[in-house]
Each structure stands twice: as structure tokens, then as C-alpha cells.
Write a protein that holds these residues in place. Structure first.
Motif, mmCIF file in Angstrom:
data_model
loop_
_atom_site.group_PDB
_atom_site.id
_atom_site.type_symbol
_atom_site.label_atom_id
_atom_site.label_comp_id
_atom_site.label_asym_id
_atom_site.label_seq_id
_atom_site.Cartn_x
_atom_site.Cartn_y
_atom_site.Cartn_z
ATOM 1 N N LEU A 163 1.045 -1.337 0.153
ATOM 2 C CA LEU A 163 0.072 -0.342 0.184
ATOM 3 C C LEU A 163 1.406 1.422 -0.287
ATOM 4 O O LEU A 163 1.484 1.177 0.994
ATOM 5 N N GLY A 218 0.066 3.753 -1.101
ATOM 6 C CA GLY A 218 -1.047 5.677 -0.965
ATOM 7 C C GLY A 218 -1.168 6.252 -2.548
ATOM 8 O O GLY A 218 -1.684 6.955 -2.866
ATOM 9 N N SER A 268 -3.944 1.785 -3.659
ATOM 10 C CA SER A 268 -4.971 1.576 -2.914
ATOM 11 C C SER A 268 -6.220 1.709 -3.121
ATOM 12 O O SER A 268 -7.019 0.605 -2.789
ATOM 13 N N ALA A 314 -1.130 6.969 2.489
ATOM 14 C CA ALA A 314 -1.103 4.944 2.746
ATOM 15 C C ALA A 314 -1.305 5.194 4.046
ATOM 16 O O ALA A 314 -2.853 3.938 4.374
ATOM 17 N N VAL A 334 -5.805 5.513 3.293
ATOM 18 C CA VAL A 334 -6.457 3.981 3.167
ATOM 19 C C VAL A 334 -6.291 2.917 4.105
ATOM 20 O O VAL A 334 -7.725 2.371 4.128
ATOM 21 N N VAL A 385 -12.165 5.146 -2.909
ATOM 22 C CA VAL A 385 -10.904 6.118 -2.259
ATOM 23 C C VAL A 385 -11.077 7.581 -2.064
ATOM 24 O O VAL A 385 -11.481 7.949 -2.893
ATOM 25 N N VAL A 401 -6.129 11.267 -2.698
ATOM 26 C CA VAL A 401 -5.989 10.158 -2.213
ATOM 27 C C VAL A 401 -5.468 9.765 -4.786
ATOM 28 O O VAL A 401 -4.786 9.747 -4.686
#
Length: 639
Positions: free
Chosen positions: A267, A269, A274, A306, A309, A544, A548
Motif C-alpha cells: 500500500l 498511498g 489503494s 497510505a 487508506v 478511495v 489520494v
């Protein structure tokens, strides 16, 4: 995930050196620490190292069909193996395991060479059919898993997952291919099908190689069984496409969550990872294990995104920080890749693989999203350039834009005008190359330039752009990136760094039905105005956080320029003035020293060039028996 090796002789009266086969196999112990196996008969030998993922207790390799006439060694995962089991059982085939490997031998019996078209997944395998006296090598459609091969004197063949396994064979020539050196210093990696060694080739993605005993010697001609097409016959409405994308991505992720060992995800970010984690979390009854790498310099750090999320989906998230002096992996990276590899993001990629391996054996990644949905900023630049090129007929572009560029005093404007004077392929090459033409020419010695025999690194991109089954410029560039940068850089980087710690990485965005659908979309759904990956981001808006999805792209950047003016300054100086580069005869030593001095003084930024030279020097120091006296090798044309 595993490692495979093999030996083949064109006549059955020559026994296989089992000790050599074992030595080759053990060079890849890191790819499969859970077990190893060998098969040898007169003229054929196969070896396998296993990382147990599916049917942990019963999937040992080499694996045979019912009567032992077909044997396979295999690296990868075939996600539709259960459906293949059902279809093949209905046709009378008998299975002894629950392992996806067994689908290969029975699919070969049923469909022969076309068996690969039935497989959905990532794979590289070697199969020997004793009845047909045939050796069959295959690599998955996108090149997620590697496979190298070399023809031996006398017509034999040696092959393996990594170069190091082939180099254990005493008859594999260590002669360097000058064309591969030129390509490396242009792209930062050696594009398929070349390797740095003139005698060794990579089996290209989407290709197979069949060798039949008794047919005599001939040029090895890999056969392409799959190619991606940019058809533009998919959904044209943004909302409809986004809805279908979510459903297709969920399915591609779901089939990659089958494992008998702990499973998690990277992950970063960014948008792609994501999206993958969001889909995993929606389909998993338990919290997903995720991990990310942070940097001491905030300009390179994405961990805050990250973390957002991870918090939204309640993942078991871990972060490790890489400080600005984390450069002790240079020699370790040279050992992982076996040939020069200059993508500096291999450093953090290795660290995130180490972190993931502490808790999981399988990790899903977001690789492939930029190639599938036109996410790279350079696609937008190219689109802008193409609009400006259209203002003048082709015959006038070079003289008009070229002249204006030579007269323009402002550097950025001059570069733009010079780019407009080039054709599409030439312009894109200059956009992606690590070291531009003028710098490479001055970097090489006169004897090295002579060895190239007219080969130019741009030939690689041009070949794919001209062959691209696409009607639009962005589609042709996406196609070229899928064939070069994705396979040669991104997937190579992830395979070697993950396998170095015995971690399997799965890439749902490169699920071939998903990718084929993505490439059916009209280009304006992917590159919409100034927004790359437009339809992908639209699809992820409910899943999401907005900031992001729509923030500036960062990637796994590494502060090379600062390193080379600080803690690595003396190491760079020692490398460029030392005996290793001097003795190889490929470089202009005075120019190398000048690059290092100018960078250290801060009068120029030569970080990409110096990193490429540093990694090449590390490769040379680890290599034995190299020869540098051969001209550039021509490439065989696939059937």
C-alpha cells in the motif's frame, strides 16, 4: 512462486550432468526455500525450487502426468486452474493433486502448444514430452515471471528463471553484447529479448519456444501466442465504463486472493495500490495485512496517504522508514539482477518486500495501472507535442522546429522545440531515456562505439511503436511501454526483489482479460484533458479518498543527487576512476571523471548517469570470465 532450470541435448545418447543440474538449481534457492526436485533422463534434465502457496503438501515438482510421459517444472500461479480441472476431467484426464501445476501437463496433452491460451495467470514453465520428444518453454502474456535460455555448442539448450543459473554452465559464453550495453545506458535496464550476454536471451512475454528432437539444428524461433490490441470498441460513456471497471477489478483481485499461506498487499498511498487494497478489503472477512515504505525526506514520503487508506479499511498496516543513507544495497542489487539494472526504486522496493515477508508469503501489488490507463505524465506531454506537431506538415517540422530550437536561448523552450522537430517514436525515446544520445556517445570509448555497428537504443522502442495494433498515438506508446518498460523494468524489479526474500507478488491490474478490456476503451477515457487514468480514478471515487486519487504522482523516488554529493561522493569517484571500468574498455575514463566532478561541485546534475555507471561497475565486479570483443548481436525475429 518458484525457480526453474533445465538442460536439453538434441540427441538422447548424451547423459545429463546431474551434478551440474543440481548446482544450477541451487543458485535459485532463494526463489523456493520450501523444497527442491530434479528430473533427469538421457538428454533432458529439469530442476525446480519451490515456494509453497497452493496444495502445500502435495504440489512438489517436477510433476508428471498419469503415465510419466510428460513432466513439467513451473514458476507462477494459474488462477483458473479449478475450471481447467473440471474441463479436463470431463475429457477423461485423471488428477492426483489439487495443485495448479498439474493443470499444465494435462492441458498440454489435450491442446498441445495452444495450452497456454487457456491459462489465466502468471507463469514460466518448461515441459518435456517423452512421447513426442519435445521440449516446450512458455512465458506468461505480460512477462510477470522470467525465463532465460541459451543455445549451447552442439545444439543443446540451457534455461532458467534467473541468469545466474545459466552462468553455472561452463559452455555458456560470457561475451558481453555491446547492443545490450547501449540499451542499458539508454533505458536503465536491458529490454527483452536481449540480456547483457550475447549468448543468452530472455523469452519474450506472450511467447513460447518448442524444440523437437530429431529435426536437426536450426535457429531458435520463439512463437508469439498473444498480443494486446487497442481496439476502441469498449464502453464510450465514462460512468458506464467506471461501473464495469469496478466489477472487473473486483474479480481480478478476488481470484488472486486464493492461497494456503498468509496473504497481504503493498500500500504505497498511490491510486493503483489503494484501489487494489479497497477491493481486497471489500471481499475479505478479515482485516487485510498492508505495508508501506516511508522516506526520511518528506518530498519523497507518501505514507500519510497510505495511512488514510489503511484507516478507512481497517487494515493491519505497518510502515518502515528508509533514511537517506540507505544505500548499502548496491552490491546486493547487483547480485539479485545478474545484469546491469539502474532503476533506483529497486532499493525501496526491496525494503517493502522485506517488510511484507515478515508477516505474509503472498502480496498483491498495484503494478500495471499506468500502462493500462495512460497514467504516466509523459503521456500528457506527448499528447501536447502531437497537437503542436499537427500544426505543420511532416516535411516542414524538422527544418522549422529544429531551426527555432537551435536559435532559442531559453533551455526549456529549446528542448520543447527540439522535441517537436522529431517524429513520435524519436521524441518518446528522448522522453524516457535515462542518458540522452549526446551523453551516451561521450560516455563510450571509440572501440565501444565501433562495436555497436550502427545499433541505436531507439531501435527498440521504434520496433514496438511501428508494430503496435493501435490507431492512436497514445495507444501506440502504451503498447511500447507494455513491451519494454513494464516487462524489462517494473516487473523485473518486483520479481527479483520479492524472490530474493521468498515473497510471491501478484498483480491484478495485469490480469489479461482486465487489461484487454482496458485497452478496448477510447483514449479520451484514459487521458482526459490533463488527467491521466481518468476512468480508473472515476471508478475508485466511491472507494478511495479524493485527495489520494487526484494528487500529484510521486512514485518510489530516491534522493540520488544528494547521495552523490554527500555520503556516496567518494564511492562514485573511486568507481569512475578505478580499474574495473578502466579495464573493461567500454568507457571514456576522462569523461566519467568529469561527470563525477561536475556533479560533486553542484554545477550539473548527473545523478541518473552516475547511478547507471555505479550499477554497471557493481555488475562487472561480480562477474567472472567476461569478454568484450564481440560486435552487437542481431535479434532473431519471432515466428
Amino acid at each position: 512462486m518458484c525457480g526453474i532450470v533445465g538442460l536439453y541435448h538434441p540427441t538422447a545418447d548424451r547423459p545429463v550432468d546431474r551434478a551440474l543440474l543440481h548446482a544450477m538449481n541451487e543458485t535459485q534457492h532463494h526463489r523456493g526455500p520450501d523444497g527442491g526436485g530434479l528430473y533427469a533422463e538421457d538428454g533432458v534434465g529439469l530442476g525446480h525450487r519451490r515456494l509453497s502457496i497452493i496444495d502445500v503438501g502435495g504440489g512438489a515438482q517436477p510433476l508428471f502426468n498419469e503415465d510419466g510421459s510428460v513432466v513439467v517444472v513451473y514458476n507462477g500461479e494459474i488462477y483458473n486452474f479449478a475450471d481447467l480441472f473440471d474441463e479436463l476431467k470431463a475429457r477423461g484426464h485423471v488428477f492426483r493433486t489439487h495443485c495448479d501445476t498439474e493443470a499444465i501437463v494435462h492441458a498440454w496433452e489435450e491442446w498441445g502448444e495452444d495450452c497456454v491460451t487457456r491459462f489465466r495467470g502468471m507463469f514460466a514453465f518448461a515441459l518435456w514430452d517423452g512421447t513426442r520428444q519435445s521440449l516446450f518453454l512458455a512465458r506468461d502474456r505480460l512477462g510477470i515471471k522470467p525465463l532465460h535460455y541459451a543455445e549451447l555448442p552442439g545444439g543443446g539448450l540451457v534455461f532458467g528463471s534467473e541468469l545466474k543459473s545459466l552462468l553455472r554452465h561452463p559452455q555458456v559464453s560470457r561475451a558481453i553484447d555491446p547492443a545490450a550495453v547501449e540499451d542499458y545506458f539508454a533505458y536503465g535496464y536491458v529490454p527483452d529479448p536481449r540480456t547483457v550476454y550475447a549468448a543468452v536471451r530472455k523469452l519474450e512475454p506472450g511467447h513460447t519456444l518448442l524444440v523437437r528432437r530429431g529435426e536437426g539444428r536450426g535457429v531458435l524461433r520463439p512463437r508469439r501466442y498473444w498480443d494486446i490490441r487497442f481496439t476502441q470498441d469498449g464502453p464510450r460513456d465514462m460512468d458506464d465504463a467506471a461501473e464495469e471497471l469496478r466489477a472487473r477489478l473486483a474479480e481480478a483481485v478476488r481470484i488472486r486472493m486464493v492461497a494456503e499461506v498468509p496473504l497481504g498487499a503493498f500500500l504505497s498511498g498511490g491510486v493503483d495500490s489503494s484501489g487494489v487494497v479497497a477491493m481486497m478489503a471489500r471481499q475479505s472477512p478479515d482485516p487485510v495485512d498492508t505495508c508501506s515504505i516511508g522516506f526520511g525526506q518528506t518530498d519523497y514520503d507518501e505514507t500519510v496517504y497510505a495511512g488514510r487508506v489503511a484507516e478507512r479499511y481497517g487494515t493491519r498496516h505497518r510502515t518502515k522508514r528508509v533514511e537517506a543513507d540507505d544505500f548499502d544495497l548496491i552490491d546486493a542489487l547487483a547480485a539479485m539482477y545478474d545484469e546491469p539494472f539502474a532503476d533506483s526504486s529497486a532499493l525501496p522496493t526491496y525494503r517493502v518486500c522485506q517488510l511484507a515477508r515478515e508477516t505474509v508469503t503472498v502480496a498483491l501489488s498495484g503494478d500495471g495501472g499506468d500502462e493500462a490507463f495512460a497514467g504516466y505524465t509523459r503521456y500528457r506531454w506527448l499528447a501536447d507535442e502531437e497537437r503542436l506537431r499537427g500544426l505543420l506538415p511532416r516535411g516542414l517540422r524538422r527544418p522549422v522546429f529544429g531551426t527555432l530550437g537551435s536559435l532559442c536561448p531559453e533551455p526549456r523552450a529549446r528542448q520543447t522545440l527540439q522535441a517537436l522537430a522529431r517524429d513520435t517514436g524519436e521524441s518518446y525515446f528522448h522522453t524516457v531515456c535515462v542518458l540522452p544520445d549526446g551523453l551516451r556517445r561521450r560516455l563510450f570509448s571509440p572501440s565501444m562505439r565501433a562495436r555497436l555497428g550502427g545499433h541505436h537504443a531507439s531501435d527498440v522502442l521504434r520496433r514496438h511503436i511501428e508494430a503496435a495494433p493501435a490507431d492512436d498515438t497514445i495507444g501506440r506508446i502504451q503498447y511500447a511501454d507494455l513491451k519494454t518498460y513494464l516487462a524489462g523494468d517494473i516487473l523485473t524489479k518486483v520479481d527479483r526483489t520479492s524472490m530474493a526474500v521468498a515473497l510471491e507478488v501478484r498483480v491484478p491490474l495485469l490480469d489479461h482479460p482486465f487489461l484487454e478490456w482496458a485497452c478496448s476503451l477510447p483514449p479520451d477515457l484514459k487521458l482526459s484533458g490533463r488527467e491521466g487514468k481518468a476512468v480508473f480514478k472515476k471508478a475508485l471515487e466511491p472507494l478511495v479518498p479524493h485527495d489520494v486519487l487526484y494528487r500529484r504522482k510521486m512514485g518510489f523516488a530516491v534522493p540520488l543527487a544528494a547521495w552523490f554529493r554527500g555520503p556516496l561522493r567518494e564511492r562514485v569517484k573511486a568507481a569512475v576512476t578505478g580499474p574495473v571500468l578502466a579495464d573493461c574498455g567500454l568507457f571514456d575514463q576522462a569523461f566519467l571523471a568529469r561527470l563525477a566532478d561536475e556533479h560533486a561541485a553542484g554545477t550539473a546534475d548527473h545523478a541518473p548517469a552516475l547511478w547507471s555507471v555505479l550499477m554497471f561497475e557493481a555488475f562487472l565486479r561480480r562477474s567472472e570470465g567476461l569478454r568484450l570483443d564481440e560486435p552487437a548481436q542481431p535479434l532473431a525475429v519471432p515466428a
